[in-house]
Design a protein around this motif. Structure first.
Motif, PDB file in Angstrom:
ATOM      1  N   THR B   2     -36.608  62.732  97.812  1.00 51.14           N
ATOM      2  CA  THR B   2     -37.499  61.937  98.650  1.00 51.14           C
ATOM      3  C   THR B   2     -37.116  62.132 100.112  1.00 51.14           C
ATOM      4  O   THR B   2     -35.941  62.289 100.423  1.00 51.14           O
ATOM      5  CB  THR B   2     -37.343  60.435  98.318  1.00 51.14           C
ATOM      6  N   LYS B   3     -38.100  62.118 101.005  1.00 46.89           N
ATOM      7  CA  LYS B   3     -37.780  62.193 102.427  1.00 46.89           C
ATOM      8  C   LYS B   3     -37.023  60.946 102.872  1.00 46.89           C
ATOM      9  O   LYS B   3     -37.233  59.858 102.321  1.00 46.89           O
ATOM     10  CB  LYS B   3     -39.064  62.344 103.233  1.00 46.89           C
ATOM     11  N   GLU B   6     -38.904  57.703 103.711  1.00 43.68           N
ATOM     12  CA  GLU B   6     -39.494  57.111 102.505  1.00 43.68           C
ATOM     13  C   GLU B   6     -38.399  56.397 101.700  1.00 43.68           C
ATOM     14  O   GLU B   6     -38.589  55.283 101.196  1.00 43.68           O
ATOM     15  CB  GLU B   6     -40.099  58.231 101.675  1.00 43.68           C
ATOM     16  N   TRP B   7     -37.251  57.082 101.586  1.00 43.51           N
ATOM     17  CA  TRP B   7     -36.117  56.483 100.883  1.00 43.51           C
ATOM     18  C   TRP B   7     -35.678  55.179 101.572  1.00 43.51           C
ATOM     19  O   TRP B   7     -35.385  54.187 100.920  1.00 43.51           O
ATOM     20  CB  TRP B   7     -34.953  57.495 100.841  1.00 43.51           C
ATOM     21  N   ASN B  10     -38.195  52.393 100.708  1.00 43.96           N
ATOM     22  CA  ASN B  10     -38.049  51.924  99.327  1.00 43.96           C
ATOM     23  C   ASN B  10     -36.785  51.088  99.150  1.00 43.96           C
ATOM     24  O   ASN B  10     -36.783  50.085  98.439  1.00 43.96           O
ATOM     25  CB  ASN B  10     -38.000  53.126  98.367  1.00 43.96           C
TER      26      ASN B  10
END
Lengths: 419, 419
Positions: B2-3, B6-7, B10
């Motif tokens: 995951t980029k 984005e990580w 989340n």
């Protein structure tokens, strides 16, 4: 038979669920609490020992009835057994002691009444728990607001509904405690003054002609909560800083109005709730509770306007929003003139010192007075202290109260002594 | 993989136990609550997914360890996951996200560290529940006061001991979370600024050189509770009326001192507790909580004297007793100069805007700094809002924080990329 003063002392202790009236933290029997229920049980026991018929109505009021004829009119009398948090053991309780004591006197004198007598031990008179006062007597006269009451909570977030259900009452049907007009001929309450007038002036009995019921405001200031350490002084919208000056303005203006008016006037910021009330957070929201009282309803309205005007000024000065809710607005209650005259005559005959006066506090009788001719008798509070562990009324004064109440009852029920 | 951004998003949501950061009433995860426990569980899950070894110590701090050699020194980093009541989801959480994110970066770059790295998720950092802050990091450095803590209660009357036991911890042994000197080589925390300096000045990184820890006072005014309706205005000893002027004096004097001093100075009346806080009772006792902060300890002491002098005046004017308790007195903490220099070099090299600044809020690192060379990195808080649902830091800023922390770690652990 135990002597009256001894019986009064024992009854006072029993109803307070204690063996000593000297309690450092006073008495705490909130409305619909386990403690109030225990006090009501004591009331039932004592009433039964006087051969009175006891029953609990749908809202939890306890009745003790001396029924002589189901078709005869009924003279009502009574008060309450709940207290504020860490309050005294005389407020309310003494009215129940005196009612029971007066009946005991009638029985001792072997009076045979021609009318029924009903002692009412009203439930949840104090507003200390939920902010609503006299729930028992309000229900009895049909002044029930279930929608509003349902959502009112105590400080532990218990609603009135939950508290009533825990007490064993039914929320759906409690309003059936309502009484028809023919239930009473008249009603009388005896209560401690809770002020200093009788005690200071060495007067034994106060015959009350009016009750200065309250207007109550909830004033809410909306600021911005933020971290106390990282928000510079000039960046803040502190709700507490914004609303705090109102506390002293209420005190100063009330003192001024009281000085200039014929009728006594009092106003108090009695509650403060800060949100979130945490050491490291700037107050974001503050609620002040204001209690405003006089027998002159115009003075109360005038004071509400003054609060409104001052809050507008605070809003502007602090650039925050302030909202004012009128949570209680009760018109002053005037008591029955005939009953006042009868009490005056009795005091004259018994050579008991008395005066005519107002009541600064609300009582169950203010509800009863809306439906039936009603009277209110005050006995002294030492130093005027009430709603406090130091609340005190000497047994001697309670005994004088019993004698006035007994003489009043004796005349009202028009009985004769049995042979 | 995951980029990173984005990580980060989340992970931020997962640690906040939510699927949206926009929550009208913010986040409430008090110390030792079920919610804090759930957040710690999420931390363990995420740490495990990064192949870190997780463990909970005796006081409930969660550890996530990248152990390369038991005999090598350990670089500590971390923050906390608890919040104030209706606080934001960035205070503390972002420090945990950044610590995990920095390790993820090292792993992505296949760095093989020569030292161990330990992320610490400290328990109960906020003082919002019990009035005691940083319980987890205090315990870790051996600053435990069980006698005092045992009796401190939250607003539902739960003691720290009860809360810890409900959490599953052992009151008798929790102090064993203490760490020896060799446990860490150094410690670093990343945190949102919670003030407006970085955001207002468009600066990405704050390199902190001092923490302005608080002196906290509990000021108690003892009046006389009495009935609001029956006690004339001139007969009262109203504790709230007596102490209320202090609220505005604290604000005005703090603003004045702040203006005249080199170092920032703030003081806040943040809590008010009125007894009995009932609509029909005159306030008999009022407790005000005052939070006083600066990196200049002399200014704080000077302000305490000012409060003392003013309270003496209020005592006289109102003829009531006022008591002042110093419940917290923490000396300002200065952070490690070498670490500040390293961070400065990194920002220069990565061409990230930065400044040197103070911290107005306390953080776990202030305890760690007493035992190990320690550093504190700030990232911006939009509009300086914190401890409030509107608290916000853009993902972009968190990502910059991760890159600085990763660069720092990379240099500290002196690793090489694996082939």
């Amino acid at each position: 038979m135990t002597k009256l003063h001894e019986w009064i002392e024992n009854t006072l202790l029993a109803l307070n669920l204690t063996d000593s009236m000297e309690q450092k933290t006073g008495f705490t029997r909130l409305g619909f609490s386990r403690e109030e229920k225990l006090a009501h049980e004591q009331f039932r026991n004592i009433a039964s020992s006087l051969a009175l018929k006891t029953q609990q109505d749908e809202v939890g009021n306890q009745w003790a009835i001396w029924e002589v004829d189901p078709d005869a009119p009924t003279i009502g009398l009574g008060s309450h057994l709940d207290t504020v948090i860490e309050g005294g053991g005389y407020d309310g309780v003494v009215g129940i002691v005196a009612a029971l004591g007066a009946i005991r006197e009638l029985k001792r004198k072997r009076i045979k009444p021609k009318k029924n007598i009903a002692i009412l031990c009203f439930i949840s008179e104090e507003s200390a728990r939920f902010g609503v006062s006299t729930i028992g007597s309000k229900t009895l006269i049909g002044k029930v607001d279930k929608n509003k009451w349902e959502n009112m909570k105590d400080y532990e977030h218990v609603t009135i509904r939950q508290a009533m259900e825990q007490y064993g009452l039914n929320w759906e049907t409690f309003h059936q405690a309502y009484c028809e007009d023919n239930r009473f001929e008249s009603f009388i309450e005896l209560h401690i003054e809770q002020g200093n007038h009788l005690y200071q002036n060495h007067i034994d009995i106060g015959i009350v002609y009016g009750i200065s019921t309250p207007i109550r405001l909830k004033v809410t200031a909306y600021g911005q909560s933020n971290h106390t350490g990282t928000t510079q002084m000039y960046e803040r919208k502190d709700a507490l800083v914004a609303i705090a000056p109102l506390i002293n303005v209420v005190q100063k203006e009330a003192a001024e109005i009281n000085k200039q008016s014929e009728q006594a006037f009092v106003a108090t910021v009695s509650t403060v709730n800060v949100l979130p009330n945490a050491m490291n957070v700037i107050p974001g929201k503050v609620e002040l509770g204001i209690d405003i009282r006089s027998v002159d309803d115009k003075l109360k309205r005038q004071f509400v306007s003054l609060v409104e005007t001052y809050c507008k000024r605070l809003e502007k000065e602090n650039q925050i929003e302030i909202r004012i809710d009128e949570i209680v607005n009760e018109k002053a209650v005037l008591l029955d003139k005939d009953i006042q005259q009868k009490l005056t005559n009795i005091c004259d005959e018994l050579k008991i010192s008395y005066c005519h006066m107002n009541s600064g506090a609300g009582h169950d009788v203010m509800n009863m007075a809306k439906r039936w001719p009603s009277g209110l008798i005050f006995i002294p509070s030492v130093n005027g202290i009430s709603h406090h562990p130091d609340e005190y009324t000497p047994l001697r004064n309670i005994q004088i109260g019993v004698s006035v109440l007994a003489a009043y009852l004796e005349r009202e029920v028009g009985g004769c002594t049995t042979s």
